[in-house]
Design an enzyme around this catalytic site. Structure first.
Site, PDB file in Angstrom:
ATOM      1  CG  HIS A  66      -1.876   1.139   1.255  1.00  0.00           C
ATOM      2  ND1 HIS A  66      -2.146   1.819   2.418  1.00  0.00           N
ATOM      3  CD2 HIS A  66      -2.570   1.768   0.276  1.00  0.00           C
ATOM      4  CE1 HIS A  66      -2.987   2.803   2.144  1.00  0.00           C
ATOM      5  NE2 HIS A  66      -3.258   2.791   0.866  1.00  0.00           N
ATOM      6  N   PRO A  84      -0.558  -2.397  10.253  1.00  0.00           N
ATOM      7  CG  PRO A  84       0.633  -1.796  12.180  1.00  0.00           C
ATOM      8  CD  PRO A  84       0.751  -2.596  10.923  1.00  0.00           C
ATOM      9  CB  CYS A  85       0.051   1.882   7.982  1.00  0.00           C
ATOM     10  SG  CYS A  85       1.747   1.746   8.572  1.00  0.00           S
ATOM     11  CG  HIS A  86      -3.199   3.023   5.686  1.00  0.00           C
ATOM     12  ND1 HIS A  86      -1.889   2.838   5.284  1.00  0.00           N
ATOM     13  CD2 HIS A  86      -3.315   4.328   5.998  1.00  0.00           C
ATOM     14  CE1 HIS A  86      -1.241   4.001   5.332  1.00  0.00           C
ATOM     15  NE2 HIS A  86      -2.079   4.920   5.770  1.00  0.00           N
ATOM     16  N   GLY A  87      -4.445  -1.077   7.794  1.00  0.00           N
ATOM     17  CA  GLY A  87      -5.198  -2.320   7.951  1.00  0.00           C
ATOM     18  C   GLY A  87      -5.126  -3.323   6.816  1.00  0.00           C
TER      19      GLY A  87
END
Ligand code: FES
Length: 119
Positions: A66, A84-87
């Protein structure tokens, strides 16, 4: 690689990038092989992402496709990797399963020079 126990993973640096070397469990492999291609946003067989005869070893560049964060190993609903940044959620083959990442974790060029050593 004898030092990497079944179920463990290490991170090494390659050309300035983190590379995950993961010693997959039989369950990890089974789970990866069982996924229908139709469920994959970026369809690739597990077989095509590992070396024949060495399918316990998953080697992927540890950079989320991403926006480039470093995913956490053995996290997320598929037991693979979780960013974990944007799942973004990856499976035990490093394939993207959920979240915004457009493609699978990249498999870098490598080869086995012996059963316990890769280059
Ligand atoms: Fe990994 Fe956005 S950078 S989810």
């Amino acid at each position: 690689m004898q030092a990497i126990q079944v179920g463990q993973a290490i991170t090494v640096k390659w050309r300035g990038k983190p590379v995950f070397i993961r010693h997959r469990t039989p369950e990890d492999i089974k789970a990866a092989e069982a996924v229908p291609m139709s469920e994959l946003p970026d369809p690739q067989t597990d077989q095509s992402r590992v070396k024949e005869g060495h399918d316990q070893w998953l080697v992927v560049i540890g950079i989320c496709t991403h926006l480039g964060c470093i995913p956490l190993i053995r996290q997320g609903e598929f037991g693979g990797f979780f960013c974990p940044c944007h799942g973004s959620v990856y499976d035990t083959s490093g394939r993207i399963r959920r979240g915004p990442a457009p493609s699978n974790l990249t498999v870098p060029p490598y080869q086995f020079v012996s059963d316990t050593k890769i280059r």
